[in-house]
Design a protein around this motif. Structure first.
Motif, PDB file in Angstrom:
ATOM      1  N   ALA A   8       0.868  -1.211   0.121  1.00 22.99           N
ATOM      2  CA  ALA A   8      -0.090   0.196   0.174  1.00 22.99           C
ATOM      3  C   ALA A   8       0.745   1.322   0.016  1.00 22.99           C
ATOM      4  O   ALA A   8       1.962   1.205   0.627  1.00 22.99           O
ATOM      5  CB  ALA A   8      -1.003  -0.142   1.225  1.00 22.99           C
ATOM      6  N   ALA A   9       0.222   2.377  -0.523  1.00 20.73           N
ATOM      7  CA  ALA A   9       1.233   3.623  -0.852  1.00 20.73           C
ATOM      8  C   ALA A   9       0.239   4.656  -1.037  1.00 20.73           C
ATOM      9  O   ALA A   9      -1.036   4.570  -1.298  1.00 20.73           O
ATOM     10  CB  ALA A   9       2.195   3.506  -2.047  1.00 20.73           C
ATOM     11  N   GLN A  10       0.508   5.805  -0.772  1.00 25.93           N
ATOM     12  CA  GLN A  10      -0.308   7.135  -1.181  1.00 25.93           C
ATOM     13  C   GLN A  10       0.180   7.608  -2.261  1.00 25.93           C
ATOM     14  O   GLN A  10       1.365   7.698  -2.755  1.00 25.93           O
ATOM     15  CB  GLN A  10      -0.034   8.043   0.058  1.00 25.93           C
ATOM     16  N   ALA A  11      -0.675   8.121  -3.102  1.00 29.27           N
ATOM     17  CA  ALA A  11      -0.217   9.098  -4.420  1.00 29.27           C
ATOM     18  C   ALA A  11      -0.997  10.171  -4.193  1.00 29.27           C
ATOM     19  O   ALA A  11      -2.189  10.290  -3.970  1.00 29.27           O
ATOM     20  CB  ALA A  11      -0.684   8.125  -5.731  1.00 29.27           C
ATOM     21  N   ARG A  12      -0.495  11.255  -4.419  1.00 25.63           N
ATOM     22  CA  ARG A  12      -0.915  12.410  -4.770  1.00 25.63           C
ATOM     23  C   ARG A  12      -1.493  12.962  -6.057  1.00 25.63           C
ATOM     24  O   ARG A  12      -0.485  12.750  -7.106  1.00 25.63           O
ATOM     25  CB  ARG A  12      -0.119  13.658  -4.364  1.00 25.63           C
ATOM     26  N   THR A  22      -5.466  12.932  -2.488  1.00 31.43           N
ATOM     27  CA  THR A  22      -4.385  11.816  -2.127  1.00 31.43           C
ATOM     28  C   THR A  22      -5.115  10.696  -1.967  1.00 31.43           C
ATOM     29  O   THR A  22      -6.442  10.729  -1.442  1.00 31.43           O
ATOM     30  CB  THR A  22      -3.682  12.193  -0.692  1.00 31.43           C
ATOM     31  N   VAL A  23      -4.674   9.622  -2.767  1.00 27.68           N
ATOM     32  CA  VAL A  23      -5.428   8.306  -2.693  1.00 27.68           C
ATOM     33  C   VAL A  23      -4.494   7.230  -2.256  1.00 27.68           C
ATOM     34  O   VAL A  23      -3.331   7.366  -2.766  1.00 27.68           O
ATOM     35  CB  VAL A  23      -6.153   8.024  -3.814  1.00 27.68           C
ATOM     36  N   PRO A  24      -5.133   6.307  -1.599  1.00 31.00           N
ATOM     37  CA  PRO A  24      -4.212   5.059  -1.562  1.00 31.00           C
ATOM     38  C   PRO A  24      -4.244   4.382  -2.893  1.00 31.00           C
ATOM     39  O   PRO A  24      -5.104   4.300  -3.470  1.00 31.00           O
ATOM     40  CB  PRO A  24      -5.153   4.154  -0.613  1.00 31.00           C
ATOM     41  N   THR A  26      -2.319   0.466  -4.484  1.00 29.51           N
ATOM     42  CA  THR A  26      -1.704  -0.728  -4.274  1.00 29.51           C
ATOM     43  C   THR A  26      -0.557  -1.081  -5.393  1.00 29.51           C
ATOM     44  O   THR A  26      -1.082  -0.872  -6.571  1.00 29.51           O
ATOM     45  CB  THR A  26      -2.708  -1.866  -4.167  1.00 29.51           C
ATOM     46  N   ARG A  83      10.394  12.830  -4.408  1.00 25.74           N
ATOM     47  CA  ARG A  83       9.126  12.200  -4.954  1.00 25.74           C
ATOM     48  C   ARG A  83       9.248  11.774  -6.540  1.00 25.74           C
ATOM     49  O   ARG A  83      10.392  12.388  -7.110  1.00 25.74           O
ATOM     50  CB  ARG A  83       7.865  13.151  -5.181  1.00 25.74           C
ATOM     51  N   MET A  99       4.587  10.251  -6.109  1.00 28.85           N
ATOM     52  CA  MET A  99       4.629   9.290  -5.206  1.00 28.85           C
ATOM     53  C   MET A  99       5.931   9.445  -4.330  1.00 28.85           C
ATOM     54  O   MET A  99       6.782   9.975  -5.151  1.00 28.85           O
ATOM     55  CB  MET A  99       4.609   7.820  -5.565  1.00 28.85           C
ATOM     56  N   ASP A 103       8.961   4.769  -1.085  1.00 30.31           N
ATOM     57  CA  ASP A 103       7.917   3.950  -1.363  1.00 30.31           C
ATOM     58  C   ASP A 103       8.335   3.155  -2.384  1.00 30.31           C
ATOM     59  O   ASP A 103       8.152   1.835  -2.482  1.00 30.31           O
ATOM     60  CB  ASP A 103       6.508   4.359  -1.137  1.00 30.31           C
TER      61      ASP A 103
END
Length: 138
Positions: A8-12, A22-24, A26, A83, A99, A103
């Motif tokens: 799992a990671a966060q992406a802007r 911002t959404v999670p 995979t 990033r 991202m 990560d």
């Protein structure tokens, strides 16, 4: 022995549906498809309201951490020291996500533990792949 990893990671989201910043996401790597990585976006982050997955080269992701890479539907390039930018080009438009490079490095390290870079060909099941290909064309 682990053959599939998910992270799992966060992406802007830089260019996407309104009100989503911002959404999670995979990130997925499967030894059965050793040259590829997959990035899945949840339904709320997409214009269609359904989960969307993009599959692209592990090598593209790795090279894009250091220099602009990719000429097709997926392009990866460093943004700043922390990033990385990933662009997804489709008929419907372009989505750009930022991202954390750390990560992505962590994900690629985990994938390398499953299949070391340069040895992907040893993990291909050519008989199965050819059977799938033939089944799809008949």
């Amino acid at each position: 022995m682990i053959t599939v990893i998910e992270q799992a990671a966060q992406a802007r989201l830089v260019a996407t549906a309104p009100k989503v910043e911002t959404v999670p996401v995979t990130l997925c790597y499967d030894r059965a498809d050793p040259f590829a990585v997959r990035m899945a976006f949840p339904a709320p982050a997409t214009l269609e309201g359904v989960e969307v997955s993009w599959t692209f080269s592990r090598e593209l992701l790795e090279s894009g951490l250091d220099r602009p890479s990719g000429y097709g539907d997926v392009r990866v390039r460093p943004y700043d020291g922390d990033r990385t930018t990933i662009e997804f080009h489709a008929v419907e438009g372009v989505a750009i996500v930022l991202m954390l490079t750390a990560d992505l490095h962590r994900f690629l390290e985990r994938a390398a533990a499953v299949v070391p870079p340069g040895l992907e060909h040893l993990y291909l099941d050519m008989d199965h792949s050819l059977a799938e290909l033939m089944r799809d064309t008949c």
